[in-house]
Scaffold this motif. Sequence first.
Motif, PDB file in Angstrom:
ATOM      1  N   LEU A   1       6.577  61.743  92.769  1.00  0.00           N
ATOM      2  CA  LEU A   1       5.525  60.980  92.584  1.00  0.00           C
ATOM      3  C   LEU A   1       5.081  59.718  93.551  1.00  0.00           C
ATOM      4  O   LEU A   1       4.144  59.451  93.919  1.00  0.00           O
ATOM      5  CB  LEU A   1       5.538  60.440  91.071  1.00  0.00           C
ATOM      6  N   LEU A   2       6.523  59.510  93.593  1.00  0.00           N
ATOM      7  CA  LEU A   2       6.239  58.203  94.678  1.00  0.00           C
ATOM      8  C   LEU A   2       5.538  58.597  96.148  1.00  0.00           C
ATOM      9  O   LEU A   2       5.185  57.668  96.725  1.00  0.00           O
ATOM     10  CB  LEU A   2       7.631  57.551  94.789  1.00  0.00           C
ATOM     11  N   GLU A   3       5.872  59.790  96.584  1.00  0.00           N
ATOM     12  CA  GLU A   3       5.550  60.153  97.701  1.00  0.00           C
ATOM     13  C   GLU A   3       3.824  59.812  97.942  1.00  0.00           C
ATOM     14  O   GLU A   3       3.183  59.156  98.747  1.00  0.00           O
ATOM     15  CB  GLU A   3       6.008  61.320  98.442  1.00  0.00           C
ATOM     16  N   TYR A   4       3.416  60.466  96.767  1.00  0.00           N
ATOM     17  CA  TYR A   4       1.807  60.172  96.764  1.00  0.00           C
ATOM     18  C   TYR A   4       1.482  58.910  96.357  1.00  0.00           C
ATOM     19  O   TYR A   4       0.505  58.340  96.977  1.00  0.00           O
ATOM     20  CB  TYR A   4       1.213  61.000  95.453  1.00  0.00           C
ATOM     21  N   LEU A   5       1.995  57.960  95.777  1.00  0.00           N
ATOM     22  CA  LEU A   5       1.761  56.658  95.395  1.00  0.00           C
ATOM     23  C   LEU A   5       2.112  55.856  96.587  1.00  0.00           C
ATOM     24  O   LEU A   5       1.334  54.727  96.483  1.00  0.00           O
ATOM     25  CB  LEU A   5       2.783  56.046  94.308  1.00  0.00           C
ATOM     26  N   LYS A   6       2.812  56.069  97.400  1.00  0.00           N
ATOM     27  CA  LYS A   6       2.791  55.433  98.810  1.00  0.00           C
ATOM     28  C   LYS A   6       1.580  55.569  99.824  1.00  0.00           C
ATOM     29  O   LYS A   6       1.654  55.085 100.961  1.00  0.00           O
ATOM     30  CB  LYS A   6       3.991  55.805  99.542  1.00  0.00           C
ATOM     31  N   ARG A   7       0.823  56.541  99.436  1.00  0.00           N
ATOM     32  CA  ARG A   7      -0.461  56.713 100.392  1.00  0.00           C
ATOM     33  C   ARG A   7      -1.268  55.513 100.756  1.00  0.00           C
ATOM     34  O   ARG A   7      -1.252  54.536  99.807  1.00  0.00           O
ATOM     35  CB  ARG A   7      -1.174  57.758  99.753  1.00  0.00           C
ATOM     36  N   ASP A   8      -1.995  55.505 101.599  1.00  0.00           N
ATOM     37  CA  ASP A   8      -2.976  54.352 102.046  1.00  0.00           C
ATOM     38  C   ASP A   8      -4.186  54.015 101.343  1.00  0.00           C
ATOM     39  O   ASP A   8      -4.736  53.102 101.244  1.00  0.00           O
ATOM     40  CB  ASP A   8      -3.070  54.424 103.713  1.00  0.00           C
ATOM     41  N   GLU A   9      -4.584  55.321 101.063  1.00  0.00           N
ATOM     42  CA  GLU A   9      -5.727  55.131 100.255  1.00  0.00           C
ATOM     43  C   GLU A   9      -5.708  56.305  98.837  1.00  0.00           C
ATOM     44  O   GLU A   9      -5.433  57.231  98.909  1.00  0.00           O
ATOM     45  CB  GLU A   9      -6.827  55.552 100.852  1.00  0.00           C
ATOM     46  N   ILE A  10      -5.907  55.442  97.503  1.00  0.00           N
ATOM     47  CA  ILE A  10      -5.505  56.314  96.397  1.00  0.00           C
ATOM     48  C   ILE A  10      -6.920  55.923  95.364  1.00  0.00           C
ATOM     49  O   ILE A  10      -7.234  54.698  95.493  1.00  0.00           O
ATOM     50  CB  ILE A  10      -4.515  56.157  95.702  1.00  0.00           C
ATOM     51  N   LEU A  11      -7.605  56.972  94.927  1.00  0.00           N
ATOM     52  CA  LEU A  11      -8.369  56.770  93.753  1.00  0.00           C
ATOM     53  C   LEU A  11      -7.889  57.058  92.481  1.00  0.00           C
ATOM     54  O   LEU A  11      -7.158  58.069  92.504  1.00  0.00           O
ATOM     55  CB  LEU A  11      -9.830  57.453  94.036  1.00  0.00           C
ATOM     56  N   PHE A  12      -7.780  56.352  91.525  1.00  0.00           N
ATOM     57  CA  PHE A  12      -7.263  56.415  90.349  1.00  0.00           C
ATOM     58  C   PHE A  12      -8.562  56.653  89.259  1.00  0.00           C
ATOM     59  O   PHE A  12      -9.165  55.849  89.090  1.00  0.00           O
ATOM     60  CB  PHE A  12      -6.516  55.227  89.894  1.00  0.00           C
TER      61      PHE A  12
END
Length: 330
Positions: free
Chosen positions: A3-14
């Motif tokens: 999960l953390l690998e995805y949360l570290k991304r530069d741009e995320i839409l929740f």
Amino acid sequence: MELLEYLKRDEILFLCHHNADPDAVGSCVALKYLASQLNSKGNYRIVADSISKISRNVLNEIGERVDVEIYPKLPQTVFIVDTASINQLKVNFDELKNKDVILIDHHKKTELADICKYYIIKEDYPSTSEIIAEIFRELNIFPPKNVRIALLCGIVYDTKHLKLANPKTFELISYLIKDISFQKILSLLSQESDYSKRTAHLKACSRMEIKEFDKIKIALSYVSSHEASCAKTIVSIGADIAFVVAVRKKEGEIRVSARCRKHVSKYVHLGNLMEKIGKELGGSGGGHSEAGGLNAPYDKSKSKEKVIKEVLNLCYKRFVDEYKKAKNIN
Ligand SMILES: [Mn+2]
């Protein structure tokens, strides 16, 4: 943790579900905070196509924002939170399929999981906020006060003011609460039912048809809005199970909300039932064992009255079929 690998991304839409409730909003606020801790240069946004009144109270209190948008532009990484099925979202599905979609939810797993790169679905958790709180605890990152308020609101809201809480819920509450007043959380979540909601409740009750099968009182009704709250109200005043339809001609959409008592859900899982009926109507559905819903397209060649009648008949029939099957009645 993947999960953390995805949360570290530069741009995320929740992404929150339609009419985002405090559980969806609280979970997203906390995830966004976690992402910003992992990557301070990241660009993070929370979006919902609509937000509930109570969620607005919470957001005002903690000074956070959720952007109200339909069909938002999708970055490569999209988190879908507290959402059981794709029909609860106004996003471009073909576009979404090509993104890295991460789902964190506590509803019954549906086909939405199939398009996800990664998902955490814990159906036995009373709220998504608890799943998120546990992640913080495991990571040994203690969230700031505003994030803890958001999560506590999510937990208290989805557990129906702790009626559905389990031992772990209390553990996580004690982890989160520290200097926060519980009365404060309750006051953020309390609201006088508004005029249109009370009107819908009364209409739903006055239009209600009551059927009985194997001593189960099955209530069928229709309104133009607040169908979920109406179904809940009908069960609270005596029905064993309630189906409430809302036809939205303008949006070209039918919605059905269903609620039942625990003894009924032992035989029929409402989330499963609504998923099945939703598909049959050309839409989709899902939910929990005692609360479910579906959305489907509205066939404009038919009158509203006819559609309501057909949909309610179908709900009744499918429910009785499933119930008979589970109880071995012929
Ligand atoms: Mn929830």
